[in-house]
Structures are given as C-alpha cells and as structure tokens.
Design a protein around this motif. Structure first.
Motif, PDB file in Angstrom:
ATOM      1  N   TYR A 125      -1.999   2.819  -0.677  1.00 19.88           N
ATOM      2  CA  TYR A 125      -0.848   2.313  -1.435  1.00 19.88           C
ATOM      3  C   TYR A 125      -0.009   3.469  -1.970  1.00 19.88           C
ATOM      4  CZ  TYR A 125      -2.003  -2.667  -1.558  1.00 19.88           C
ATOM      5  OH  TYR A 125      -2.218  -3.984  -1.221  1.00 19.88           O
TER       6      TYR A 125
ATOM      7  N   GLU B 126       2.353   4.594   0.616  1.00 21.12           N
ATOM      8  CA  GLU B 126       3.462   3.637   0.735  1.00 21.12           C
ATOM      9  C   GLU B 126       4.414   3.777  -0.447  1.00 21.12           C
ATOM     10  OE1 GLU B 126       3.189  -0.602   2.380  1.00 21.12           O
ATOM     11  OE2 GLU B 126       1.219  -0.284   1.456  1.00 21.12           O
ATOM     12  N   TYR B 127       3.837   3.962  -1.618  1.00 23.01           N
ATOM     13  CA  TYR B 127       4.631   4.063  -2.836  1.00 23.01           C
ATOM     14  C   TYR B 127       5.576   5.257  -2.759  1.00 23.01           C
ATOM     15  CZ  TYR B 127       5.583   3.689  -7.874  1.00 23.01           C
ATOM     16  OH  TYR B 127       6.189   3.528  -9.099  1.00 23.01           O
ATOM     17  N   ALA B 128       5.033   6.382  -2.299  1.00 18.70           N
ATOM     18  CA  ALA B 128       5.842   7.597  -2.191  1.00 18.70           C
ATOM     19  C   ALA B 128       6.931   7.440  -1.128  1.00 18.70           C
ATOM     20  CB  ALA B 128       4.955   8.800  -1.866  1.00 18.70           C
ATOM     21  N   GLU B 129       6.647   6.646  -0.109  1.00 18.14           N
ATOM     22  CA  GLU B 129       7.638   6.412   0.949  1.00 18.14           C
ATOM     23  C   GLU B 129       8.667   5.380   0.534  1.00 18.14           C
ATOM     24  OE1 GLU B 129       5.366   5.055   4.266  1.00 18.14           O
ATOM     25  OE2 GLU B 129       4.398   7.009   4.531  1.00 18.14           O
ATOM     26  N   GLY B 130       8.409   4.693  -0.555  1.00 25.59           N
ATOM     27  CA  GLY B 130       9.371   3.690  -1.007  1.00 25.59           C
ATOM     28  C   GLY B 130       9.149   2.323  -0.390  1.00 25.59           C
ATOM     29  N   SER B 131       7.942   2.058   0.106  1.00 26.45           N
ATOM     30  CA  SER B 131       7.719   0.736   0.691  1.00 26.45           C
ATOM     31  C   SER B 131       6.854  -0.189  -0.138  1.00 26.45           C
ATOM     32  CB  SER B 131       7.079   0.804   2.072  1.00 26.45           C
ATOM     33  OG  SER B 131       7.057   2.061   2.581  1.00 26.45           O
ATOM     34  N   VAL B 132       6.639   0.117  -1.385  1.00 28.20           N
ATOM     35  CA  VAL B 132       5.885  -0.824  -2.215  1.00 28.20           C
ATOM     36  C   VAL B 132       6.197  -0.548  -3.679  1.00 28.20           C
ATOM     37  CG1 VAL B 132       3.724   0.425  -2.706  1.00 28.20           C
ATOM     38  CG2 VAL B 132       3.635  -2.013  -2.233  1.00 28.20           C
ATOM     39  N   THR B 133       6.077  -1.577  -4.514  1.00 27.89           N
ATOM     40  CA  THR B 133       6.224  -1.376  -5.959  1.00 27.89           C
ATOM     41  C   THR B 133       4.849  -1.502  -6.593  1.00 27.89           C
ATOM     42  OG1 THR B 133       6.512  -3.733  -6.430  1.00 27.89           O
ATOM     43  CG2 THR B 133       8.507  -2.458  -5.937  1.00 27.89           C
ATOM     44  N   HIS B 134       4.717  -1.039  -7.828  1.00 32.00           N
ATOM     45  CA  HIS B 134       3.402  -1.116  -8.463  1.00 32.00           C
ATOM     46  C   HIS B 134       2.997  -2.571  -8.683  1.00 32.00           C
ATOM     47  CE1 HIS B 134       5.684  -1.634 -12.214  1.00 32.00           C
ATOM     48  NE2 HIS B 134       4.563  -1.990 -12.807  1.00 32.00           N
ATOM     49  N   ARG B 135       3.989  -3.444  -8.889  1.00 28.29           N
ATOM     50  CA  ARG B 135       3.648  -4.850  -9.141  1.00 28.29           C
ATOM     51  C   ARG B 135       3.131  -5.527  -7.868  1.00 28.29           C
ATOM     52  NH1 ARG B 135       8.772  -4.223 -12.039  1.00 28.29           N
ATOM     53  NH2 ARG B 135       8.357  -4.245 -14.288  1.00 28.29           N
ATOM     54  N   ILE B 136       3.685  -5.123  -6.726  1.00 26.87           N
ATOM     55  CA  ILE B 136       3.190  -5.681  -5.463  1.00 26.87           C
ATOM     56  C   ILE B 136       1.743  -5.254  -5.243  1.00 26.87           C
ATOM     57  CG2 ILE B 136       3.389  -5.536  -2.941  1.00 26.87           C
ATOM     58  CD1 ILE B 136       6.429  -5.500  -3.283  1.00 26.87           C
TER      59      ILE B 136
ATOM     60  N   GLU C 253      -1.473  -7.796  -4.796  1.00 21.95           N
ATOM     61  CA  GLU C 253      -2.273  -7.794  -3.560  1.00 21.95           C
ATOM     62  C   GLU C 253      -3.713  -7.371  -3.822  1.00 21.95           C
ATOM     63  OE1 GLU C 253      -0.057  -5.397  -0.761  1.00 21.95           O
ATOM     64  OE2 GLU C 253       1.212  -7.097  -0.200  1.00 21.95           O
TER      65      GLU C 253
ATOM     66  N   ARG D  10      -0.055  10.216  -6.962  1.00 24.30           N
ATOM     67  CA  ARG D  10       1.228  10.680  -6.415  1.00 24.30           C
ATOM     68  C   ARG D  10       1.164  12.145  -5.952  1.00 24.30           C
ATOM     69  NH1 ARG D  10       6.623  11.149  -9.091  1.00 24.30           N
ATOM     70  NH2 ARG D  10       5.476  10.915 -11.028  1.00 24.30           N
TER      71      ARG D  10
END
Lengths: 171, 181
Positions: free
Chosen positions: A133, A136-146, A150, A166
């Motif tokens: 995750y 993905e987070y660093a790439e901008g494809s997910v938020t912490h809430r998602i 999940e 990070r």
C-alpha cells in the motif's frame, strides 16, 4: 576444503538467513545500514545501533556467509557493501517477497515505535501488505482511507503506517 | 464570519503524520500558521478521525495535540459542508469518482465524507469567505481532485492550491531514521 564461514549461498541456507532478518530487527538494521552507507566499517555499525561489538561481528559474519553483504576492501578496517536480496515465499495461494524494502521496514522498528506497534498488531505479513500500500500511496494510487477500509483498520492506523513506510518506498 | 481571504485546510493524512510520537511536527504546523498568518481549518470528519475514541493501544494519538492546537487558536474545526448547496454536493460526488478512478477501485470504496475538504473549499469560494483555498493533504488522489475539479466551477486555477505536508513545512518530510537516508 574451507572450514569456517563457508559460503552457503544455496537457496535453503540463504532462505534461512533471510528468515533471520525478518525476525531479528537488529540484523535487519545492520543489513539496511550497510545498504545505505556503502563501505561502512563494523565500528560505524556498532555506533549506529549500540550493540556489543561481538554481537555485531557475529551478525556481520552471518550476513556475509549468506551472501547478503560482502567486504568491499582488502585491508583493515574491513568495509562492507550490501548485496541485493530478492526472495519469494509462497504458501498456498499467498506470495510474499522478501526484499531490501521489507527488511528495511523491519529494521526501522528499532527506532520507529509505530512500525513496531503495527507489526505486533498485524504481524510481518501485515507489514508486507502495508508496504505494498505504501508503494501505491507514494505513486498516488490510493488514499489512507481506502487502505483503512480494504484492510479493515482505522483510518488513523492506516495513516500512521503509510507515513512510517513512506521513506522506505521513496528511496 | 471571518474575513480571511486565504483559507488553508488540513486533511487527516497530514495531522496523523504530525501526531507521530516525538516528531515535533505539530510545532512546525503552529509555526507555519503563524508565519502565514492563518488559522488552519479542519473538517468535522477529520477532527473525528484524529481524536476521540480512535486512539489505539500502542500508538500515540494525535488527539491531545489537536485539542491543544484548537485551544491555542491556530487550528479550527469548521461546520460540515452544506450538502444542500448543489455545487457542493456535486463536486463531492465528482471527487468520489475521481479518487476511485485514480485508485482503480470501485466507487463505493470512497465515501462522500472523504471529500468534505473539497466540498468545504468550494463552498467558501462560492460564498465569498475566501478568495483562495489551499488544501494540505498527503493523499495524492484527493489533492489532484482538488486542483482538477474546483476550477471547473468558475474559479481560476490559482485560487486553489494543493500542498503535501512536506510542501507546507519541511519537518513533515523528515525521516525518523536519518541513518537510512
């Protein structure tokens, strides 16, 4: 035939030492420290971690035998460089990579109490998932809430571990 | 009603990162608020996320630091967005879809409440509370949605800005483990 410190470097022996890195955060620290500080000496390693010198020597020997680090100079004091670790563990349908990033995440539990807490609550597997995750987070494809939804954790916990991991993924 | 022309919203991702133990990041936030001469705003959802019973064993919670910031006056909790204002409701729905697409996830994994910060930003521009809104979040899809969608409602691109925590204050990007930098 060589006696001490034989070069193991076979899948099972390498695998065994890789598992050691997963469960021994101080060994993970040493590998990661060397990876980030090429040509470092044992003294530097000991200073960074505050462990007895003999323990550091033992750990460095183990890492060297497994082929995870190698001496990078010929003289004294010995200097070390890290070699890549890339192993795959498959159990039933689940596949996990043992990579320098995962080892670094484990090493960081020595300093970062939040990573330590996360591992205690979710295990190493949970950490490996969190690392995915974090990428993905660093790439901008997910938020912490998602991630929170999940993984069925609170958004607070998701936010904490994503922040903690990070620097691992943003090398 | 405040006459601030620049309004800065903080999202949970940034507050959570600042609440990490011993990080000194809350002091950096306080300093930035003072230097920019603004009161940082947080939505009610963000406040709920970072405080109260979300505290979990083993983690140091942000709630004390947030409450102290509220007491000291450099942080303020806003009202919830007015869903009855059609543009506000619409932009929140659009943001949901934007974030879901950016994450390649089904839409229902994103809740409307996740996008409150965008709804509130637009609302304050519409009702004239602000000329310029800055949203501070480390959730990249949320930041991108802010910059992409608000201008579509009749505002100039430079009236809305997205900053990450590190953009706001360098301390928020500092590594807990400098040996591994």
């Amino acid at each position: 035939m060589s006696t001490k410190g034989a070069d193991w470097n076979t899948p099972l022996d390498t695998g065994g030492e890789a598992f050691e890195l997963l469960r021994n955060a101080r060994k993970a620290w040493i590998y990661t420290y060397i990876r980030h500080n090429t040509d470092t000496t044992i003294d530097d390693v000991v200073d960074s971690l505050e462990i007895p010198q003999r323990t550091a020597y033992d750990y460095i020997n183990d890492l060297e035998s497994a082929g995870f680090i190698e001496q990078s100079n010929k003289g004294r004091p010995a200097r070390y460089a890290a070699r890549k670790i890339d192993l795959q563990l498959v159990q039933d349908d689940v596949q996990r990579q043992i990579t320098p990033a995962l080892i670094e995440a484990i090493a960081r539990r020595e300093r970062d109490g939040d990573i330590d807490t996360y591992i205690e609550r979710h295990g190493l597997d949970g950490l490996a998932v969190a690392l995915e995750y974090a990428r993905e987070y660093a790439e901008g494809s997910v938020t912490h809430r998602i991630m929170a939804r999940e993984q069925e954790i609170s958004s607070l916990e998701a936010g904490i571990i994503l922040d903690a991991l990070r620097p691992v993924v943003e090398e | 009603m405040d006459a601030d022309r620049e309004i800065v919203f903080l999202d949970s991702s940034v507050l959570i990162s600042c609440g990490r133990r011993g990080s000194g990041r809350f002091q950096a936030l306080a300093r930035e608020a003072k230097q920019r001469d603004v009161v940082f705003r947080i939505s009610p959802q963000v406040y709920a996320e970072v405080s109260g019973e979300t505290a979990i064993d083993g983690y140091e919670s942000s709630d004390l630091a947030v409450d102290e910031a509220l007491r000291e006056g450099w942080l303020k909790v806003t009202e919830s967005p007015s869903y009855s204002i059609s543009e506000v409701s619409k932009i929140m729905d659009q943001s949901r879809r934007f974030i879901a697409t950016a994450s390649d996830r089904p839409e229902d994994i994103v809740e409307k409440a996740d996008t409150e910060i965008i709804g509130l930003s637009l609302q304050m521009l519409i009702d004239g509370t602000a000329d310029q809104v800055t949203v501070v979040t480390n959730d990249i899809p949320l930041g991108e949605a802010t910059e992409a969608l608000i201008p579509k409602y009749g505002f100039a691109a430079d009236q809305v800005a997205w900053l990450t925590g590190g953009d706001l204050a360098p301390e928020l990007d500092e590594d807990f483990v400098p040996e591994f930098e």
